[in-house]
Design a protein around this motif. Structure first.
Motif, mmCIF file in Angstrom:
data_model
loop_
_atom_site.group_PDB
_atom_site.id
_atom_site.type_symbol
_atom_site.label_atom_id
_atom_site.label_comp_id
_atom_site.label_asym_id
_atom_site.label_seq_id
_atom_site.Cartn_x
_atom_site.Cartn_y
_atom_site.Cartn_z
ATOM 1 N N ARG A 108 0.840 -1.209 0.000
ATOM 2 C CA ARG A 108 0.000 0.000 0.000
ATOM 3 C C ARG A 108 0.871 1.254 0.000
ATOM 4 N NH1 ARG A 108 -3.147 -3.184 3.505
ATOM 5 N NH2 ARG A 108 -2.236 -2.190 5.352
ATOM 6 N N THR A 165 -6.399 5.165 -4.150
ATOM 7 C CA THR A 165 -5.640 3.910 -4.089
ATOM 8 C C THR A 165 -6.498 2.705 -3.717
ATOM 9 O OG1 THR A 165 -4.998 4.463 -1.810
ATOM 10 C CG2 THR A 165 -3.443 5.031 -3.564
ATOM 11 N N VAL A 219 -5.449 4.341 5.473
ATOM 12 C CA VAL A 219 -4.335 5.236 5.152
ATOM 13 C C VAL A 219 -3.706 5.773 6.433
ATOM 14 C CG1 VAL A 219 -3.670 7.434 4.102
ATOM 15 C CG2 VAL A 219 -5.251 5.912 2.900
ATOM 16 N N ARG A 278 1.806 1.983 -3.422
ATOM 17 C CA ARG A 278 0.704 2.585 -4.178
ATOM 18 C C ARG A 278 0.503 4.040 -3.780
ATOM 19 N NH1 ARG A 278 -2.486 -2.097 -3.009
ATOM 20 N NH2 ARG A 278 -4.060 -0.802 -1.984
ATOM 21 N N TYR A 279 0.618 4.331 -2.481
ATOM 22 C CA TYR A 279 0.495 5.723 -2.029
ATOM 23 C C TYR A 279 1.558 6.586 -2.711
ATOM 24 C CZ TYR A 279 -2.123 3.663 1.937
ATOM 25 O OH TYR A 279 -3.011 2.973 2.726
ATOM 26 N N ARG A 280 2.777 6.084 -2.715
ATOM 27 C CA ARG A 280 3.892 6.846 -3.291
ATOM 28 C C ARG A 280 3.653 7.133 -4.763
ATOM 29 N NH1 ARG A 280 8.495 5.529 -6.167
ATOM 30 N NH2 ARG A 280 10.339 6.838 -5.794
ATOM 31 N N SER A 317 -6.410 12.188 3.798
ATOM 32 C CA SER A 317 -6.393 10.728 3.823
ATOM 33 C C SER A 317 -7.550 10.126 3.035
ATOM 34 C CB SER A 317 -6.423 10.218 5.264
ATOM 35 O OG SER A 317 -7.541 10.731 5.963
ATOM 36 N N LEU A 368 -6.573 10.289 -0.683
ATOM 37 C CA LEU A 368 -5.538 9.303 -1.005
ATOM 38 C C LEU A 368 -6.112 7.892 -0.964
ATOM 39 C CD1 LEU A 368 -2.601 8.765 -1.705
ATOM 40 C CD2 LEU A 368 -2.055 8.809 0.737
ATOM 41 N N THR A 409 0.819 7.235 -6.390
ATOM 42 C CA THR A 409 -0.292 8.178 -6.538
ATOM 43 C C THR A 409 0.138 9.590 -6.172
ATOM 44 O OG1 THR A 409 -1.912 6.449 -6.044
ATOM 45 C CG2 THR A 409 -2.633 8.731 -5.761
ATOM 46 N N LEU A 410 0.904 9.720 -5.104
ATOM 47 C CA LEU A 410 1.373 11.039 -4.674
ATOM 48 C C LEU A 410 2.262 11.684 -5.736
ATOM 49 C CD1 LEU A 410 2.164 10.147 -0.958
ATOM 50 C CD2 LEU A 410 0.405 11.758 -1.730
#
Length: 218
Positions: free
Chosen positions: A10, A38, A45, A13-15, A31, A34, A17-18
């Protein structure tokens, strides 16, 4: 290790998307935004972030640059990650063309193959004889390898890589590798992944047909 494999996935995936949001000009994120982007809940989150001491502001959210920097540090991606590829056949050659590695700060620095005919450059990546992997790994301090060899030789090649100093293997060979506990192995079996998708497609179609039949009977 307290963090689970799913949590680390995860974070990846956060990275991603960011970084995409940053390219679009966004500076802050909440949050719930985000999570929606994702496919997880806002609570998940915040739970993942709290595990690594990442905190935001309820009113101001998270600063995207700060989040990327922090996640990079957690994932060990605050510098370009050097990776080698073993197996320069069809799959290996396709992997050298994948642009997603560069976007994620991963650099395939060299490839290796047992076939002398393949000891050429593939997509600007030099393919070396497999016997050279020992010196290359040690001299260039490479810790991770992508394994794209036939299953019959995968175990033998993995043992060579571990002897050379490799600590992590992304294994595309359809076989379970027997490695020491200190070695990290992630298996990618494309056939099984497709079988999984096909099963769920068939299961949903069966359920839809059953629902229609039940509706007609009622």
């Amino acid at each position: 290790m307290s963090e689970s494999k799913s949590c680390i996935l995860r974070l990846c995936r956060y990275r991603r998307t960011l970084k995409d949001l940053k390219e679009l000009g966004y500076v802050k994120i909440f949050s719930d935004n985000l999570g929606e982007a994702t496919g997880v809940t806002a609570t998940q989150v915040r739970k993942d972030f709290s595990l690594f001491g990442i905190s935001g502001n309820k009113k101001g959210g998270y600063i995207i640059d700060n989040l990327i920097e922090r996640i990079n540090y957690i994932l060990g991606k605050d510098e370009i990650q050097k990776v080698i590829l073993v197996g320069a056949g069809n799959l290996g050659s396709a992997l050298t063309r994948y642009k997603g590695f560069e976007k994620e700060d991963i650099n395939i620095v060299a490839a290796f193959d047992a076939d002398p005919a393949k000891n050429i450059k593939v997509n600007n990546i030099q393919v070396h004889p497999i016997k050279d992997v020992f010196d290359y790994v040690r001299n260039n301090k490479v810790r991770v390898a992508v394994l794209a060899v036939p299953s019959v030789v995968a175990q033998e090649v993995s043992e060579m890589l571990i002897s050379a100093g490799i600590r992590g293997i992304l294994n595309f060979a359809p076989v379970t590798l027997k490695v020491p506990e200190r070695i990290v192995v992630n298996n990618v079996n494309l056939a099984i992944e497709l079988e999984n998708v096909i099963y769920y497609v068939n299961a949903r179609e069966r359920n839809e047909k059953q629902d229609k039949a039940n509706l007609i009977q009622s």
